[in-house]
Scaffold this motif. Structure first.
Motif, PDB file in Angstrom:
ATOM      1  N   LEU A  41       0.828  -1.215   0.000  1.00 31.34           N
ATOM      2  CA  LEU A  41       0.000   0.000   0.000  1.00 31.34           C
ATOM      3  C   LEU A  41       0.856   1.256   0.000  1.00 31.34           C
ATOM      4  CD1 LEU A  41      -2.921  -0.877   2.439  1.00 31.34           C
ATOM      5  CD2 LEU A  41      -3.025  -0.584  -0.038  1.00 31.34           C
ATOM      6  N   TYR A  42       1.927   1.257   0.800  1.00 28.74           N
ATOM      7  CA  TYR A  42       2.814   2.426   0.840  1.00 28.74           C
ATOM      8  C   TYR A  42       3.453   2.671  -0.524  1.00 28.74           C
ATOM      9  CZ  TYR A  42       2.564   1.978   5.959  1.00 28.74           C
ATOM     10  OH  TYR A  42       2.143   1.883   7.245  1.00 28.74           O
ATOM     11  N   VAL A  43       3.976   1.627  -1.137  1.00 27.54           N
ATOM     12  CA  VAL A  43       4.638   1.785  -2.438  1.00 27.54           C
ATOM     13  C   VAL A  43       3.625   2.232  -3.494  1.00 27.54           C
ATOM     14  CG1 VAL A  43       5.954   0.625  -4.240  1.00 27.54           C
ATOM     15  CG2 VAL A  43       6.422   0.100  -1.863  1.00 27.54           C
ATOM     16  N   PHE A  46       2.922   5.947  -3.238  1.00 35.30           N
ATOM     17  CA  PHE A  46       3.926   6.803  -3.863  1.00 35.30           C
ATOM     18  C   PHE A  46       3.868   6.709  -5.387  1.00 35.30           C
ATOM     19  CE2 PHE A  46       5.824   6.621   0.405  1.00 35.30           C
ATOM     20  CZ  PHE A  46       5.953   7.978   0.627  1.00 35.30           C
ATOM     21  N   ALA A  47       3.616   5.531  -5.923  1.00 37.87           N
ATOM     22  CA  ALA A  47       3.482   5.384  -7.370  1.00 37.87           C
ATOM     23  C   ALA A  47       2.271   6.174  -7.876  1.00 37.87           C
ATOM     24  CB  ALA A  47       3.364   3.908  -7.746  1.00 37.87           C
ATOM     25  N   ALA A  48       1.195   6.161  -7.107  1.00 36.79           N
ATOM     26  CA  ALA A  48      -0.011   6.891  -7.499  1.00 36.79           C
ATOM     27  C   ALA A  48       0.233   8.393  -7.525  1.00 36.79           C
ATOM     28  CB  ALA A  48      -1.166   6.556  -6.550  1.00 36.79           C
ATOM     29  N   GLN A  49       1.118   8.885  -6.674  1.00 33.74           N
ATOM     30  CA  GLN A  49       1.409  10.314  -6.631  1.00 33.74           C
ATOM     31  C   GLN A  49       2.083  10.800  -7.909  1.00 33.74           C
ATOM     32  OE1 GLN A  49      -0.081  12.080  -4.108  1.00 33.74           O
ATOM     33  NE2 GLN A  49      -0.802   9.984  -3.895  1.00 33.74           N
ATOM     34  N   THR A  59       7.251  -0.444 -11.094  1.00 33.85           N
ATOM     35  CA  THR A  59       7.851  -1.779 -10.937  1.00 33.85           C
ATOM     36  C   THR A  59       7.886  -2.180  -9.472  1.00 33.85           C
ATOM     37  OG1 THR A  59       9.205  -1.468 -12.913  1.00 33.85           O
ATOM     38  CG2 THR A  59       9.918  -3.165 -11.363  1.00 33.85           C
ATOM     39  N   MET A  60       8.275  -1.246  -8.610  1.00 36.47           N
ATOM     40  CA  MET A  60       8.304  -1.538  -7.176  1.00 36.47           C
ATOM     41  C   MET A  60       6.911  -1.865  -6.649  1.00 36.47           C
ATOM     42  SD  MET A  60      11.147   1.294  -5.974  1.00 36.47           S
ATOM     43  CE  MET A  60      10.371   1.528  -4.418  1.00 36.47           C
ATOM     44  N   ALA A  61       5.900  -1.129  -7.115  1.00 43.72           N
ATOM     45  CA  ALA A  61       4.528  -1.381  -6.662  1.00 43.72           C
ATOM     46  C   ALA A  61       4.067  -2.772  -7.089  1.00 43.72           C
ATOM     47  CB  ALA A  61       3.583  -0.304  -7.201  1.00 43.72           C
ATOM     48  N   ILE A  62       4.378  -3.159  -8.320  1.00 39.88           N
ATOM     49  CA  ILE A  62       3.986  -4.487  -8.800  1.00 39.88           C
ATOM     50  C   ILE A  62       4.702  -5.577  -8.018  1.00 39.88           C
ATOM     51  CG2 ILE A  62       4.138  -6.057 -10.784  1.00 39.88           C
ATOM     52  CD1 ILE A  62       3.662  -3.513 -12.543  1.00 39.88           C
ATOM     53  N   LEU A  63       6.017  -5.407  -7.833  1.00 38.28           N
ATOM     54  CA  LEU A  63       6.777  -6.416  -7.083  1.00 38.28           C
ATOM     55  C   LEU A  63       6.325  -6.498  -5.628  1.00 38.28           C
ATOM     56  CD1 LEU A  63      10.362  -5.828  -8.519  1.00 38.28           C
ATOM     57  CD2 LEU A  63       8.819  -7.753  -8.973  1.00 38.28           C
ATOM     58  N   ALA A  64       6.051  -5.342  -5.010  1.00 36.19           N
ATOM     59  CA  ALA A  64       5.572  -5.343  -3.626  1.00 36.19           C
ATOM     60  C   ALA A  64       4.201  -6.010  -3.520  1.00 36.19           C
ATOM     61  CB  ALA A  64       5.511  -3.914  -3.077  1.00 36.19           C
TER      62      ALA A  64
END
Length: 114
Positions: A41-43, A46-49, A59-64
């Motif tokens: 959720l945190y990642v 930040f990606a949504a921002q 990529t970080m959001a998908i991997l997380a």
């Protein structure tokens, strides 16, 4: 508020929830129950921002999310989400500490630091 400040507020709210829930229920694995959900959720926050336009954050959001899904599945499979599914470490630590020391340990380390 900046995206970072919003995330900090989210962390504080999650820690407070885990501490209060542990005090009310006597189970200290609330952070364990949220551990596979909160980092993705945190990642994603930040990606949504960036409007999901930054390739590294995306990529970080998908991997997380994949990591969180795997952890959630394994935790559920082992009964972590059912009532009484407290982590064995907290049971052992509670045996070794006085009630007031364990309460402080819960506030600082279990709910606060983790």
């Amino acid at each position: 508020m900046s995206p970072f400040e919003v995330a900090v507020v989210g962390v504080v709210v999650a820690a407070a929830f885990c501490w209060i829930a542990a005090e009310v229920t006597g189970e200290h694995s609330w952070i364990d129950r949220l551990w596979s959900w909160l980092p993705p959720l945190y990642v994603t926050w930040f990606a949504a921002q960036t409007g999901f336009s930054d390739p590294r954050l995306l990529t970080m959001a998908i991997l997380a999310a994949l990591w969180g899904g795997r952890l959630t599945y394994n935790f559920a499979r082992k009964g972590g989400y059912r009532a009484g599914g407290e982590d064995y470490r907290w049971i052992e630590m509670r045996k070794r500490m006085s009630p007031s020391t364990f309460r402080l340990f819960n506030a600082v380390f279990i709910a606060g630091f983790q």
